[in-house]
Design an enzyme around this catalytic site. Structure first.
Site: not given
Ligand code: F6R
Length: 239
Positions: A56, A127, A132
């Site tokens: 993303d 997500h 979402e």
């Molecule tokens: C980012 C992504 C998101 C994150 C998720 C967890 O490329 O795909 O789905 O993996 O928001 O983020 P952290 O690791 O910062 O808790």
């Protein structure tokens, strides 16, 4: 956790020097990438012919913005390893035409045709990528309005919550689920409940990661804090 997760990715690269890696950003995979950098610098694995596709990108942030996912990938991985940057791919967050941006990235994914492993983090709301909670599992690359929960969770990386972009382009479920293997990396007590829901609750687009229950090869690398709820409710599931 990060070392084990990195070993899963390194095994793919070691067994196929043309491997295709699906990559994620966020705080959880940073340690994973540090291990890959170390092993690359030690000459144990090479990324010269590896291709990558990221999940993303925020809408509206240029690649040079220090919170864009393009910048994150360069900063945490690409600029430290022997990868050819032409083989690395993310959605174009600067394309103001969402339809075109999504079609273009779908085309890239289609052309590359596979991920040997897809790294995923887990959002507080379940997500994966920026898919979402909603009423359907969207198959293709899509333009998502970020939820309040995600904007607040990601505000820690920006000066103020108002600086967090309101939307993003994300890989859809068709491309996520086609990965030969999924590597779900999860850390911290704050993710314990949603990890249990995702892996043991009903399969529903309201908990996007629950779709992983339908994938035949999911490796979960999680720390003790993130595993707490699963240990409590499903002790038989722990290897
Ligand atoms: C980012 C992504 C998101 C994150 C998720 C967890 O490329 O795909 O789905 O993996 O928001 O983020 P952290 O690791 O910062 O808790």
């Amino acid at each position: 956790m990060s070392r084990k997760a990195a070993a899963v990715v390194a095994a793919k690269v070691a067994s196929d020097n043309c491997a295709v890696l699906g990559l994620a950003t966020g705080s959880t995979p940073i340690g994973l990438y540090q291990n890959l950098v170390k092993w690359n610098n030690e000459g144990l694995i090479s990324f010269k012919k590896v291709q990558t596709v990221n999940l993303d990108e925020y809408c509206g942030l240029p690649r040079e913005h220090d919170q864009s996912y393009a910048y994150f990938m360069n900063d945490n991985l690409f600029s430290h390893i022997d990868i050819d940057l032409n083989n690395t791919h993310l959605p174009d967050g600067t394309n103001p035409d969402p339809k075109k941006a999504c079609e273009d990235y779908d085309e890239v994914l289609e052309k590359i045709g596979r991920q040997d492993v897809q790294v995923l983090g887990l959002g507080n709301n379940g997500h994966i990528g920026f898919n979402e909670p909603c009423d359907e599992f969207k198959p293709n690359v899509n333009h998502v309005m970020l939820t309040k929960s995600t904007i607040e969770a990601n505000a820690r990386f920006f000066e103020t919550v108002d600086d967090v972009p309101k939307s993003a382009y994300t890989m859809g479920f068709k491309a996520i689920m086609r990965a030969k293997q999924i590597l779900l990396v999860v850390s911290g007590a704050g993710k314990a409940e949603i990890l249990e829901k995702a892996l043991f609750g009903p399969i529903t687009p309201q908990v996007p990661a629950s779709i992983l229950q339908l994938h035949g090869d999911v490796v979960v690398c999680a720390d003790d804090e993130a595993m707490a709820k699963i240990k409590e409710l499903h002790p038989e599931a722990i290897l």
